[in-house]
Design an enzyme around this catalytic site. Structure first.
Site, PDB file in Angstrom:
ATOM      1  N   LYS A  61     -13.875  48.932 -46.503  1.00 61.35           N
ATOM      2  CA  LYS A  61     -14.034  50.377 -46.297  1.00 61.35           C
ATOM      3  C   LYS A  61     -13.408  50.814 -44.975  1.00 61.35           C
ATOM      4  O   LYS A  61     -12.642  51.776 -44.922  1.00 61.35           O
ATOM      5  CB  LYS A  61     -15.522  50.765 -46.298  1.00 61.35           C
ATOM      6  CG  LYS A  61     -16.278  50.355 -47.540  1.00 61.35           C
ATOM      7  CD  LYS A  61     -17.739  50.747 -47.462  1.00 61.35           C
ATOM      8  CE  LYS A  61     -18.532  50.079 -46.361  1.00 61.35           C
ATOM      9  NZ  LYS A  61     -18.718  48.621 -46.509  1.00 61.35           N
ATOM     10  N   ARG A  64     -25.811  55.612 -47.608  1.00 66.16           N
ATOM     11  CA  ARG A  64     -26.108  54.244 -48.026  1.00 66.16           C
ATOM     12  C   ARG A  64     -27.411  54.125 -48.799  1.00 66.16           C
ATOM     13  O   ARG A  64     -27.800  53.028 -49.181  1.00 66.16           O
ATOM     14  CB  ARG A  64     -26.265  53.409 -46.760  1.00 66.16           C
ATOM     15  CG  ARG A  64     -25.192  52.398 -46.560  1.00 66.16           C
ATOM     16  CD  ARG A  64     -25.435  51.856 -45.184  1.00 66.16           C
ATOM     17  NE  ARG A  64     -24.929  50.539 -45.073  1.00 66.16           N
ATOM     18  CZ  ARG A  64     -23.811  50.275 -44.415  1.00 66.16           C
ATOM     19  NH1 ARG A  64     -23.101  51.223 -43.870  1.00 66.16           N
ATOM     20  NH2 ARG A  64     -23.417  49.034 -44.314  1.00 66.16           N
ATOM     21  N   ARG A 108     -13.713  37.603 -39.947  1.00 66.15           N
ATOM     22  CA  ARG A 108     -13.471  38.905 -39.310  1.00 66.15           C
ATOM     23  C   ARG A 108     -13.594  38.804 -37.788  1.00 66.15           C
ATOM     24  O   ARG A 108     -14.441  38.092 -37.262  1.00 66.15           O
ATOM     25  CB  ARG A 108     -14.483  39.947 -39.816  1.00 66.15           C
ATOM     26  CG  ARG A 108     -14.352  41.261 -39.051  1.00 66.15           C
ATOM     27  CD  ARG A 108     -14.930  42.436 -39.756  1.00 66.15           C
ATOM     28  NE  ARG A 108     -16.359  42.314 -40.013  1.00 66.15           N
ATOM     29  CZ  ARG A 108     -17.038  43.219 -40.704  1.00 66.15           C
ATOM     30  NH1 ARG A 108     -16.433  44.274 -41.207  1.00 66.15           N
ATOM     31  NH2 ARG A 108     -18.323  43.052 -40.918  1.00 66.15           N
ATOM     32  N   ARG A 168     -18.637  39.801 -35.068  1.00 68.96           N
ATOM     33  CA  ARG A 168     -19.760  40.749 -35.084  1.00 68.96           C
ATOM     34  C   ARG A 168     -21.080  39.995 -35.251  1.00 68.96           C
ATOM     35  O   ARG A 168     -21.143  39.035 -36.010  1.00 68.96           O
ATOM     36  CB  ARG A 168     -19.582  41.747 -36.242  1.00 68.96           C
ATOM     37  CG  ARG A 168     -19.029  43.075 -35.771  1.00 68.96           C
ATOM     38  CD  ARG A 168     -18.658  43.984 -36.878  1.00 68.96           C
ATOM     39  NE  ARG A 168     -19.707  44.245 -37.864  1.00 68.96           N
ATOM     40  CZ  ARG A 168     -19.577  45.111 -38.871  1.00 68.96           C
ATOM     41  NH1 ARG A 168     -18.456  45.792 -39.012  1.00 68.96           N
ATOM     42  NH2 ARG A 168     -20.547  45.287 -39.725  1.00 68.96           N
ATOM     43  N   ARG A 194     -27.327  41.359 -45.874  1.00 72.69           N
ATOM     44  CA  ARG A 194     -26.603  42.625 -46.059  1.00 72.69           C
ATOM     45  C   ARG A 194     -26.189  42.790 -47.514  1.00 72.69           C
ATOM     46  O   ARG A 194     -26.216  43.901 -48.055  1.00 72.69           O
ATOM     47  CB  ARG A 194     -25.374  42.669 -45.138  1.00 72.69           C
ATOM     48  CG  ARG A 194     -25.759  42.915 -43.684  1.00 72.69           C
ATOM     49  CD  ARG A 194     -24.662  42.532 -42.727  1.00 72.69           C
ATOM     50  NE  ARG A 194     -23.479  43.360 -42.867  1.00 72.69           N
ATOM     51  CZ  ARG A 194     -22.270  42.979 -42.463  1.00 72.69           C
ATOM     52  NH1 ARG A 194     -22.085  41.793 -41.905  1.00 72.69           N
ATOM     53  NH2 ARG A 194     -21.244  43.792 -42.620  1.00 72.69           N
TER      54      ARG A 194
HETATM   55  P1  AP5 Z   1     -13.659  45.815 -43.291  1.00 68.21           P
HETATM   56  O1  AP5 Z   1     -12.607  46.841 -43.489  1.00 68.21           O
HETATM   57  O2  AP5 Z   1     -14.217  45.618 -41.929  1.00 68.21           O
HETATM   58  O3  AP5 Z   1     -14.826  46.015 -44.364  1.00 68.21           O
HETATM   59  P2  AP5 Z   1     -16.020  47.048 -44.398  1.00 68.21           P
HETATM   60  O4  AP5 Z   1     -16.255  47.370 -45.830  1.00 68.21           O
HETATM   61  O5  AP5 Z   1     -15.760  48.188 -43.461  1.00 68.21           O
HETATM   62  O6  AP5 Z   1     -17.165  46.094 -43.870  1.00 68.21           O
HETATM   63  P3  AP5 Z   1     -18.380  46.327 -42.878  1.00 68.21           P
HETATM   64  O7  AP5 Z   1     -19.008  44.973 -42.717  1.00 68.21           O
HETATM   65  O8  AP5 Z   1     -17.993  47.050 -41.627  1.00 68.21           O
HETATM   66  O9  AP5 Z   1     -19.287  47.225 -43.741  1.00 68.21           O
HETATM   67  P4  AP5 Z   1     -20.771  47.378 -43.622  1.00 68.21           P
HETATM   68  O10 AP5 Z   1     -20.967  48.507 -44.556  1.00 68.21           O
HETATM   69  O11 AP5 Z   1     -21.616  46.199 -43.876  1.00 68.21           O
HETATM   70  O12 AP5 Z   1     -21.008  47.604 -42.066  1.00 68.21           O
HETATM   71  P5  AP5 Z   1     -21.146  48.903 -41.175  1.00 68.21           P
HETATM   72  O13 AP5 Z   1     -20.355  48.688 -39.975  1.00 68.21           O
HETATM   73  O14 AP5 Z   1     -20.951  50.131 -41.974  1.00 68.21           O
HETATM   74  O15 AP5 Z   1     -13.060  44.430 -43.838  1.00 68.21           O
HETATM   75  C1  AP5 Z   1     -13.808  43.219 -43.732  1.00 68.21           C
HETATM   76  C2  AP5 Z   1     -12.883  42.072 -43.338  1.00 68.21           C
HETATM   77  O16 AP5 Z   1     -11.953  41.844 -44.404  1.00 68.21           O
HETATM   78  C3  AP5 Z   1     -12.017  42.362 -42.096  1.00 68.21           C
HETATM   79  O17 AP5 Z   1     -11.832  41.153 -41.424  1.00 68.21           O
HETATM   80  C4  AP5 Z   1     -10.685  42.855 -42.686  1.00 68.21           C
HETATM   81  O18 AP5 Z   1      -9.583  42.612 -41.820  1.00 68.21           O
HETATM   82  C5  AP5 Z   1     -10.604  42.045 -43.964  1.00 68.21           C
HETATM   83  N1  AP5 Z   1      -9.942  42.730 -45.069  1.00 68.21           N
HETATM   84  C6  AP5 Z   1      -9.978  44.043 -45.387  1.00 68.21           C
HETATM   85  N2  AP5 Z   1      -9.274  44.273 -46.519  1.00 68.21           N
HETATM   86  C7  AP5 Z   1      -8.810  43.073 -46.920  1.00 68.21           C
HETATM   87  C8  AP5 Z   1      -8.022  42.647 -48.030  1.00 68.21           C
HETATM   88  N3  AP5 Z   1      -7.576  43.503 -48.966  1.00 68.21           N
HETATM   89  N4  AP5 Z   1      -7.739  41.326 -48.139  1.00 68.21           N
HETATM   90  C9  AP5 Z   1      -8.177  40.443 -47.208  1.00 68.21           C
HETATM   91  N5  AP5 Z   1      -8.910  40.784 -46.134  1.00 68.21           N
HETATM   92  C10 AP5 Z   1      -9.235  42.088 -45.994  1.00 68.21           C
HETATM   93  O19 AP5 Z   1     -22.710  48.858 -40.828  1.00 68.21           O
HETATM   94  C11 AP5 Z   1     -23.244  47.843 -40.010  1.00 68.21           C
HETATM   95  C12 AP5 Z   1     -24.759  48.007 -39.942  1.00 68.21           C
HETATM   96  O20 AP5 Z   1     -25.083  49.289 -39.349  1.00 68.21           O
HETATM   97  C13 AP5 Z   1     -25.495  48.031 -41.282  1.00 68.21           C
HETATM   98  O21 AP5 Z   1     -25.769  46.729 -41.762  1.00 68.21           O
HETATM   99  C14 AP5 Z   1     -26.768  48.806 -40.924  1.00 68.21           C
HETATM  100  O22 AP5 Z   1     -27.673  48.023 -40.213  1.00 68.21           O
HETATM  101  C15 AP5 Z   1     -26.228  49.875 -39.973  1.00 68.21           C
HETATM  102  N6  AP5 Z   1     -25.795  51.084 -40.701  1.00 68.21           N
HETATM  103  C16 AP5 Z   1     -24.528  51.587 -40.781  1.00 68.21           C
HETATM  104  N7  AP5 Z   1     -24.497  52.699 -41.533  1.00 68.21           N
HETATM  105  C17 AP5 Z   1     -25.771  52.900 -41.952  1.00 68.21           C
HETATM  106  C18 AP5 Z   1     -26.370  53.873 -42.787  1.00 68.21           C
HETATM  107  N8  AP5 Z   1     -25.647  54.854 -43.350  1.00 68.21           N
HETATM  108  N9  AP5 Z   1     -27.704  53.782 -43.007  1.00 68.21           N
HETATM  109  C19 AP5 Z   1     -28.438  52.823 -42.440  1.00 68.21           C
HETATM  110  N10 AP5 Z   1     -27.932  51.850 -41.655  1.00 68.21           N
HETATM  111  C20 AP5 Z   1     -26.617  51.894 -41.404  1.00 68.21           C
END
Ligand code: AP5
Length: 217
Positions: A15, A90, A129, A163, A174
């Site tokens: 994402k 979410r 990552r 991270r 997660r």
């Molecule tokens: P990446 O692009 O980083 O993936 P992502 O979907 O953004 O993953 P996240 O782990 O950031 O999502 P998340 O939803 O768990 O975490 P968030 O930060 O929102 O890609 C992942 C990896 O793959 C990278 O290394 C990238 O380079 C690689 N990659 C990408 N595309 C690729 C491809 N096609 N092929 C190969 N490799 C590829 O949230 C973190 C925490 O914050 C949550 O767990 C929660 O505690 C809190 N939080 C955030 N938002 C909320 C909410 N709305 N409500 C409640 N808690 C929340």
């Protein structure tokens, strides 16, 4: 025309990677609640201290906290031409709150793009990552390496880290949290109109092309 896009997907589905490319291409900001919460932690703010343990355990921060963050951000002048939502909403209550915020502000309807990636590929991605604590860019050690060795973009102050929620136990939690609390949003948005689904495996550039095709559909 205002363009509001929401990328929906499991942790590690790509994402953030796709949101960054979209923001550059469309000239509208990325709104990542995960990034906002990580910044709060780095700053050592009260909010950052409150959410640290929840995030590291792979659980969700409470709805009221993230809804308030999003509400403030959406009011900013640079968010009036549109926004790319990454990681919000979410939960069903967050989606309902977003509907209400959009209705009150008269914003254009969301286009929802679900990015689908199998759990084993997610585990592989998150184990490789790296995240830059300075410019907040995300890389993968083999699939999306940083441009200049250990220093992201060659800037001296950049620091690449694993991270704290990418440890294997947190990743499993997660994935479970996603299944239980976020995946019901697929049905919520599928019934609402502008809903698209893309295969999130393969080259980042190919997935970006698929995402762009959804937007022009
Ligand atoms: P990446 O692009 O980083 O993936 P992502 O979907 O953004 O993953 P996240 O782990 O950031 O999502 P998340 O939803 O768990 O975490 P968030 O930060 O929102 O890609 C992942 C990896 O793959 C990278 O290394 C990238 O380079 C690689 N990659 C990408 N595309 C690729 C491809 N096609 N092929 C190969 N490799 C590829 O949230 C973190 C925490 O914050 C949550 O767990 C929660 O505690 C809190 N939080 C955030 N938002 C909320 C909410 N709305 N409500 C409640 N808690 C929340």
């Amino acid at each position: 025309m205002q363009q509001n896009i929401y990328l929906l997907g499991a942790p590690g589905a790509g994402k953030g990677t796709q949101a960054e490319l979209l923001a550059k291409k469309l000239g509208i900001p990325q709104l990542s609640t995960g990034e906002m919460l990580r910044s709060a932690r780095l700053e050592g703010s009260e909010l950052g201290k409150r959410v640290a343990a929840i995030m590291d355990a792979g659980k969700l921060v409470s709805d009221d906290v993230v809804i308030a963050l999003v509400e403030q951000r959406l009011c900013r002048p640079d968010h009036q031409n549109g926004v790319i939502l990454d990681g919000f909403p979410r939960t069903i209550p967050q989606a309902e709150a977003l509907d209400a915020l959009f209705a009150r502000a008269g914003r254009s309807a969301l286009k929802v793009i679900a990015i689908d990636v199998p759990a084993d590929e997610i585990r592989r991605r998150l184990s490789g990552r790296r995240w830059c604590t300075t410019c907040k860019k995300t890389y993968h050690i083999t699939d999306n390496p940083p441009p200049d060795g250990p220093s992201c973009e060659g800037i001296g102050t950049c620091r690449l880290e694993v991270r704290s929620d990418d440890k294997p136990e947190a990743v499993e939690k997660r994935l479970q949290t996603y299944e239980e609390q976020t995946s019901p949003l697929l049905a919520y948005y599928r019934g609402k109109g502008a809903f698209y689904s893309v295969n999130g495996t393969g080259k980042i550039s190919d997935i970006f092309s698929a995402v762009m095709s959804c937007l022009s559909a």
